[in-house]
Design a protein around this motif. Structure first.
Motif, short mmCIF file in Angstrom:
data_model
loop_
_atom_site.label_atom_id
_atom_site.label_comp_id
_atom_site.label_asym_id
_atom_site.label_seq_id
_atom_site.Cartn_x
_atom_site.Cartn_y
_atom_site.Cartn_z
N LEU A 1 0.81 -1.22 0.00
CA LEU A 1 0.00 0.00 0.00
C LEU A 1 0.85 1.27 0.00
O LEU A 1 0.34 2.35 -0.29
N GLY A 2 2.11 1.14 0.37
CA GLY A 2 2.98 2.31 0.48
C GLY A 2 2.99 2.93 1.85
O GLY A 2 3.58 4.00 2.05
N ILE B 1 -1.57 8.64 -0.17
CA ILE B 1 -0.93 7.35 -0.42
C ILE B 1 -1.96 6.27 -0.75
O ILE B 1 -1.76 5.46 -1.67
N LEU B 2 -3.04 6.26 0.02
CA LEU B 2 -4.07 5.24 -0.15
C LEU B 2 -5.09 5.70 -1.18
O LEU B 2 -5.79 6.70 -0.97
N LYS C 1 -5.44 2.85 -6.89
CA LYS C 1 -4.28 2.17 -7.47
C LYS C 1 -3.48 1.43 -6.40
O LYS C 1 -3.05 0.29 -6.62
N SER C 2 -3.25 2.07 -5.26
CA SER C 2 -2.46 1.40 -4.22
C SER C 2 -3.22 0.22 -3.64
O SER C 2 -2.62 -0.82 -3.29
N ASN D 1 -2.82 -2.60 -6.01
CA ASN D 1 -1.49 -3.20 -5.79
C ASN D 1 -1.52 -4.17 -4.62
O ASN D 1 -0.94 -5.26 -4.67
N VAL E 1 2.23 5.25 -7.75
CA VAL E 1 1.62 5.59 -6.47
C VAL E 1 2.70 6.05 -5.48
O VAL E 1 3.84 5.57 -5.51
N THR F 1 4.58 6.50 -1.81
CA THR F 1 4.84 5.73 -0.59
C THR F 1 5.21 6.70 0.53
O THR F 1 5.38 7.90 0.30
N THR G 1 7.73 7.45 -5.42
CA THR G 1 6.77 6.50 -5.96
C THR G 1 7.25 5.07 -5.73
O THR G 1 8.44 4.82 -5.46
N LEU G 2 6.33 4.13 -5.87
CA LEU G 2 6.69 2.72 -5.75
C LEU G 2 7.73 2.35 -6.80
O LEU G 2 8.68 1.61 -6.52
#
Length: 591
Positions: A230-231, A271-272, A275-276, A279, A358, A360, A365-366
């Motif tokens: 989720l980051g 963050i949430l 897309k996250s 993932n 996304v 983190t 980004t991730l």
């Protein structure tokens, strides 16, 4: 006249505060009708703890302390808190730890899930009530991490998750063992009279070799991995065992990261997002994660106004293989996953499936985090997509007249021979009924039958306990039966394996079709067709429904009354309806 007074006009004094932009100790002041006095009073009391004006001028980082003698999964919390504090101070912040509810799976009656929403409310309200510019959430045992993420998502303050980490594995008579897949395996052998009382007592001393969470891909490990996906956690923070130096270093890094998040106001809503969460769903499927993971992710998403589409989950499950070889779907333990590179190594393998843009908690980004991840090396725990341990995702979504709102099966931990099966229902009306009759040698049951357990859903138990992992009737266990098809509206531990259909929605206690299953009915399970069907015609079901009206359970007072009035069904995360955010029409996974 103060140093802040110029030209005879009052300036900004040490006890003036602009509530709209306030940071640190001036955030969220108690309202006495005089903001200056509120800050003056707050500083006076906190200085009683020996803090200086220099300390109070720094960004405040709250640290959620969930240490408890009833929670051995959090037994290393004091050490982690000290490491987080060190990281905060090295980065120029002021650490302030504070307690919240702590929930342990084995010590929570009627079930830890019953208390998850209460813990989330406690977390949210304490974050809101106390001055902090960011918060470190320390959790580990199954329901604590989702509770904290739910609360943080609602509170809107920069937040970062730190998990306590997994326990070490033990050794029993030369065999490596760990909680709690091996707990269930040995207890099953004891029920089947394959081992005696001396051996079950011996292994009981070895299954939990240290403090920390379960050492397999149970719910706690699943939530740790999901949180990193989720980051909401520092890169590589999911897998370090509880009693290692790596775990302490992760804690220090988490504290420093929290200070940076406070400066940039990196709140959970940045963050949430859809897309996250998608993932995280991919990771849930690829790790062979706990069925509980989908309930918790749904609750977290609901706090942001995002719905999880079970049909979409099943769609991406068909294209996302299980890559992590951990019990109960595989053979290894969390220590091995960590040694193999942990989540960065897994995310690298999943990269083609992920949204890399996304954010983190690092502010990057991730994709940027993965670009800087350590290089791969030879290991046998995290597989490639070309050589998975299971060709599709760990979970499958079932529907049919028995589960109009859906049901879940952990196909990666099921018996392939039973995933296409039709059998006779052997029905237990509730958990007490099952406890009374399951081991009665007079029970009319064969290995080909299907065990059905009612009234263990969100309201029926209450709290949706993990009783869905029904024991094999003792007379069948003695005959060597290791698995049967089992169906309920409850949950099972992520450490459990078997051909078990869970989260049947709507639940029986509110009138779902499961309530009307009778002994001898035929039930068909087809994982290939994603079907769970009660082979009773509609007219007969309508007759049973009319003859047996269902009254939703109620309570007279307290938290139980609130729970029963407000809890949602499994497909909405078993959260309270009033805690879900307004509808945003955002649904994941996207088509």
């Amino acid at each position: 006249m103060t140093d802040d007074t110029k030209g005879g006009k009052p300036g900004k004094g040490p006890f003036d505060s602009d509530s709209a932009t306030a940071r640190g100790v001036a955030r969220g002041l108690t309202n006495y009708g005089d903001i200056g006095f509120s800050l003056f009073l707050r500083k006076a009391f906190i200085k009683g703890a020996g803090l200086s004006d220099d300390a109070l001028a720094r960004p405040i980082i709250g640290i959620v302390n969930t240490g408890s003698s009833y929670n051995p999964c959090h037994g290393n919390a004091p050490q982690l808190i000290e490491a987080v504090k060190r990281g905060v101070m090295l980065a120029g912040g002021l650490p302030m730890d504070f307690p919240t509810i702590s929930v342990h799976e084995s010590f929570s009656q009627p079930t830890s899930m019953y208390l998850r929403n209460l813990m989330s409310m406690d977390t949210e309200e304490m974050i809101r009530a106390q001055p902090m510019d960011a918060v470190v959430l320390i959790g580990g045992c199954d329901k604590t991490v989702p509770a904290q993420l739910m609360g943080a998502a609602s509170a809107g303050v920069p937040a970062i998750q730190l998990v306590t980490g997994s326990m070490l594995t033990g050794s029993h008579r030369g065999e490596r063992v760990g909680a709690c897949t091996d707990c269930r395996r040995y207890w099953g052998r004891y029920r089947a009279e394959e081992i005696d009382a001396v051996e079950i007592a011996d292994v009981n001393n070895q299954l939990v070799a240290s403090v920390g969470t379960c050492s397999v891909m149970g719910t706690a490990s699943t939530m740790a991995c999901i949180t990193e996906a989720l980051g909401m956690m520092v890169s590589g923070g999911a897998s370090a065992p509880a009693v290692t130096a790596d775990r302490v270093r992760v804690a220090e890094h988490t504290g420093a990261t929290a200070v940076a998040m406070a400066a940039s106001r990196l709140t959970p809503d940045r963050i949430l997002n859809g897309k996250s969460i998608e993932n995280a769903l991919r990771v849930l499927l690829a790790i062979g994660g706990s069925t509980n993971g989908i309930v918790h992710l749904t609750a977290i998403a609901g706090r942001l106004g995002i719905d999880i589409d079970l049909a979409g989950l099943d769609r991406i499950s068909r294209e996302t293989p299980v890559l992590v070889d951990l019990k109960p779907s595989g053979q290894h333990y969390m220590e091995d996953f960590h040694d193999a590179g942990g989540m960065p190594a897994l995310l690298r393998e999943l990269r083609p499936f992920l949204h890399l843009d996304v954010l983190t908690v690092s502010g990057r980004t991730l994709g940027e985090e993965l670009d800087d991840a350590p290089p791969p090396f030879k290991q046998d725990v995290i597989r490639t997509a070309a050589a998975p341990i299971y060709p599709v995702g760990g979970l499958a979504v079932l529907r049919g007249n028995l589960a109009p709102g859906g049901a879940i099966i952990k196909q990666s931990a099921a018996n392939p021979k039973l995933m296409e099966h039709e059998g006779r229902a052997v029905v237990f009306e509730d958990a007490e009924d099952m406890a009374r009759r399951i081991d009665d040698d007079a029970l009319d049951v064969t290995a080909d039958d299907i065990l059905v357990l009612k009234r263990i859903g969100p309201t029926g138990a209450p709290g949706m306990p993990e009783a869905g992992y029904m024991p094999i009737p003792k007379k069948l266990a003695r005959a060597g039966v290791k698995d049967m098809v089992r169906i309920s509206d409850g949950r099972m531990s992520g450490t459990a394996a078997g051909t078990i259909v869970l989260h049947v929605t709507p639940e029986s206690a509110i009138g779902g079709p499961l309530a009307y299953v009778q002994n001898g009915d035929r039930i068909r399970l087809s994982v290939a067709r994603r079907e769970i069907a009660l082979l009773v015609d509609d007219a007969e079901l309508a007759r049973r429904t009319a003859a047996n009206p269902i009254t939703r359970p109620t309570a007279d007072r307290g938290y139980r009354k609130l729970f029963l009035q407000s809890v949602t069904q499994a497909d909405q995360g078993v959260d309270f309806d009033f805690l879900r955010a307004g509808v945003t029409n955002d649904t994941v996974p996207k088509k």
